[in-house]
Design an enzyme around this catalytic site. Sequence first.
Site, PDB file in Angstrom:
ATOM      1  N   ASP A  90      19.440 -63.591  72.231  1.00  0.00           N
ATOM      2  CA  ASP A  90      18.084 -63.430  72.742  1.00  0.00           C
ATOM      3  C   ASP A  90      18.124 -63.603  74.258  1.00  0.00           C
ATOM      4  O   ASP A  90      18.922 -64.387  74.780  1.00  0.00           O
ATOM      5  CB  ASP A  90      17.163 -64.503  72.167  1.00  0.00           C
ATOM      6  N   HIS A 147      26.192 -64.641  69.441  1.00  0.00           N
ATOM      7  CA  HIS A 147      26.765 -64.062  68.227  1.00  0.00           C
ATOM      8  C   HIS A 147      27.637 -62.854  68.559  1.00  0.00           C
ATOM      9  O   HIS A 147      27.680 -62.381  69.694  1.00  0.00           O
ATOM     10  CB  HIS A 147      25.639 -63.682  67.266  1.00  0.00           C
ATOM     11  N   SER A 254      22.044 -70.191  80.416  1.00  0.00           N
ATOM     12  CA  SER A 254      22.849 -69.287  81.214  1.00  0.00           C
ATOM     13  C   SER A 254      22.953 -67.856  80.750  1.00  0.00           C
ATOM     14  O   SER A 254      21.947 -67.268  80.362  1.00  0.00           O
ATOM     15  CB  SER A 254      24.198 -69.856  81.547  1.00  0.00           C
TER      16      SER A 254
END
Length: 299
Positions: A90, A147, A254
């Site tokens: 995200d 991921h 980050s």
Amino acid sequence: MLDRIKLGLNHILPKKALTELAGWGAGKRGGRLTKAVIDAFVWYYKVDMKEAQKPDTASYRTFNDFFVRPLRDEARPIETDPNQLVLPADGAISQLGPIEGDQIFQAKGHTYSLEALLAGNAAMTDMFRDGEFVTTYLAPRDYHRVHMPCNGILREMIYVPGDLYSVNPLTAQNIPNLFARNERVICRFDTEFGPMVQILVGATIVGSIETVWSGTVTPPREGVIKRWSWPGADEEGAVVLLKGQEMGRFKLGSTVINLFAPGKVKLAESLTAGSQTRLGATLATALQKESAEDVLHHP
């Protein structure tokens, strides 16, 4: 004026000490104080706790536990088309596009060297010269686990010490070579889409960077480059990760950078600088795939 002050603070503040202090505090169990800090963070950054497996902020023992909170299984469906790669996190696209020889676009007026990003690793640099890159910025409110865009066999990990500048649109536009200067963890995978690199970039207040196969990679911050390698998929000790599977996480903040070899993938036309990203949605489509058998037996 405010932007100039923020940039000035990036240069003069003791970033390493602040980061270590933040990491220490975020890992402490503070009872009601911890809950109050989490509640204030949720309110200020408008975090959607309905997506979390544990929506009740009282269920988190430390701020770090909250920050790396897992989502409900159905919150981020993973695109199942085997010819498509998916977004790893995200956040928002900082920049993306072709790697022009050895140069990666950072922001208007700024490029940086692929070889510098990869800590001078000439062999790895040659794999991705004239390839494609995607830089994804994770804001404080975002889900902070990272991921896999596709199935992959881990072959190499490099820890690169560096600065801890804040990473955000302002610093990207004003600090040259930002991503090649900051602390980072470089992970190289063999995939059906050719070699792929996924880089976890540190920043001010990023208390730690972790991977699912090694645990905490940093801290400690010892100031030296470290390198690890893994065997192919059919050998003992291999690390094989599936599309959509968690590969790492940030304890505070980050950026993630993906690198793809030339001629292997086409980035989704819907993605542009500033696009919001959701884990599991389409990142790219295959232009050329290797057979699973060939990937399994890469030297």
